[in-house]
Write an enzyme that holds these catalytic residues in place. Sequence first.
Site, PDB file in Angstrom:
ATOM      1  N   LYS A 166      27.072  26.460   8.945  1.00  0.00           N
ATOM      2  CA  LYS A 166      27.346  25.438   9.961  1.00  0.00           C
ATOM      3  C   LYS A 166      27.867  26.067  11.266  1.00  0.00           C
ATOM      4  O   LYS A 166      29.029  25.872  11.656  1.00  0.00           O
ATOM      5  CB  LYS A 166      28.329  24.397   9.423  1.00  0.00           C
ATOM      6  CG  LYS A 166      27.780  23.614   8.244  1.00  0.00           C
ATOM      7  CD  LYS A 166      28.754  22.579   7.724  1.00  0.00           C
ATOM      8  CE  LYS A 166      28.164  21.834   6.530  1.00  0.00           C
ATOM      9  NZ  LYS A 166      29.099  20.849   5.953  1.00  0.00           N
ATOM     10  N   ASP A 226      23.682  17.861  -4.612  1.00  0.00           N
ATOM     11  CA  ASP A 226      23.542  16.872  -3.529  1.00  0.00           C
ATOM     12  C   ASP A 226      22.303  17.127  -2.677  1.00  0.00           C
ATOM     13  O   ASP A 226      22.248  16.726  -1.519  1.00  0.00           O
ATOM     14  CB  ASP A 226      24.789  16.843  -2.647  1.00  0.00           C
ATOM     15  CG  ASP A 226      25.040  18.152  -1.914  1.00  0.00           C
ATOM     16  OD1 ASP A 226      24.314  19.133  -2.179  1.00  0.00           O
ATOM     17  OD2 ASP A 226      25.973  18.204  -1.098  1.00  0.00           O
TER      18      ASP A 226
END
Length: 276
Positions: free
Chosen positions: A172, A117
């Site tokens: 993250k 991705d």
Amino acid sequence: MPVYKAVILIAGPQKGTRFRPLSLDVPKPLFPVAGIPILQHHIEACTSVPEIREILVIGFYPAHEMSSFIAEMEANYPVSIRYLQEYAPLGTAGGIYHFRDQIRAGNPDAFFVLNGDVCADFPLQAMLEFHTGKSSCVATMMGTEATRQQSVNFGSIVEDKQTHSILHYVEKPETYVSTLINCGVYIFSQQIFQMLQSIFTAKQTEYYAGSLETDTSKRDAIWLEKDVMVPLAGTNTAFVFQTNKWWSQIKTAGSAIYANRHYLNLYTTNDKISRL
């Protein structure tokens, strides 16, 4: 002459809902961007490294959805290309562990891992030269600069500016850590399989001891980001190769338009437009 392999991770049909409606009629990795499937951009980048002899595509799309594409790629590129279907979603490292025998076959000196991705002007040859120049290197991660605001949406890397060793890694983070982020492209030496074995064994032990949820996906899934790169940080065996070339994730329909523009510009600049 050294031999290398490449692994491309494409996940499966449970993912990619943010890519709708584009992914309704075709698997996301096969959606055309700049005239060719997203996955073909990865394959083309891998074949630009002469020492890569085999490309393994790992995901849990049904094999029949990928078979004609894989056959076409094998006919068009001078490397062995195979699709390996996971029995369930295994995370970004679970499939690497599950198919370890196929990756290790032929005893490659190292192997690339590319997330399916991401889209980029992949500097794989330069990254490989960086990796092989580090005598103690088990893992090399490709990194790039983001803004302070963007960085919390990615894996954040703290490096030793002199050696480029990864000192700290947070996936993250809830607060700002660093503007150097993970591009989702790696090179691993075969030593990584010893670590994956230990992680897998620990997860099995926790599962059967009742420490994990009863969902077997929790038992079998392994993640490169939190299970592998976090503990490797600070060991002087993981390094970051920083690129200033174009890179982006491709997770939404809007990002496909962005990627389309950049790939077309890249092909034009590199005089490859005739391939489209």
